[in-house]
Scaffold this motif. Structure first.
Motif, mmCIF file in Angstrom:
data_model
loop_
_atom_site.group_PDB
_atom_site.id
_atom_site.type_symbol
_atom_site.label_atom_id
_atom_site.label_comp_id
_atom_site.label_asym_id
_atom_site.label_seq_id
_atom_site.Cartn_x
_atom_site.Cartn_y
_atom_site.Cartn_z
ATOM 1 N N MET A 119 0.826 -1.169 0.000
ATOM 2 C CA MET A 119 0.000 0.000 0.000
ATOM 3 C C MET A 119 0.878 1.243 0.000
ATOM 4 N N LYS A 120 0.392 2.305 -0.626
ATOM 5 C CA LYS A 120 1.100 3.591 -0.638
ATOM 6 C C LYS A 120 0.419 4.509 0.368
ATOM 7 N N ILE A 121 1.231 5.193 1.153
ATOM 8 C CA ILE A 121 0.722 6.120 2.157
ATOM 9 C C ILE A 121 1.408 7.460 1.961
ATOM 10 N N LYS A 122 0.613 8.513 1.799
ATOM 11 C CA LYS A 122 1.133 9.877 1.780
ATOM 12 C C LYS A 122 0.683 10.532 3.066
ATOM 13 N N GLY A 123 1.631 11.166 3.766
ATOM 14 C CA GLY A 123 1.250 11.779 5.026
ATOM 15 C C GLY A 123 2.372 12.554 5.671
#
Length: 70
Positions: A1-5
């Motif tokens: 999964m890709k997470i931007k934060g």
């Protein structure tokens, strides 16, 4: 999964690093790279959910970071 934060230092219990996703999701990396340990840093990580761990941090989902960008 890709997470931007955004990277956050959470002061609960003994303190730990977390990532707050752009949609408000909370993640606790079990292997937070040293390069990411900066309060407020915007990051994009590729990670896997970790379901076979129990910890004191009752804050978010545990993840294992496999790659990242800052």
């Amino acid at each position: 999964m890709k997470i931007k934060g955004t990277v956050k230092y959470i002061t609960l219990e003994t303190g730990f690093w977390g990532i707050v996703g752009n949609q408000g999701q909370k993640y606790v990396p079990v292997n937070m790279p040293e390069q990411l340990k900066h309060e407020g840093r915007e990051v994009e990580v590729t990670a896997e959910l970790v379901s076979d761990i129990a910890g004191l941090q009752m804050w978010g989902q545990y993840i294992k970071v496999t790659s990242f960008e800052t």
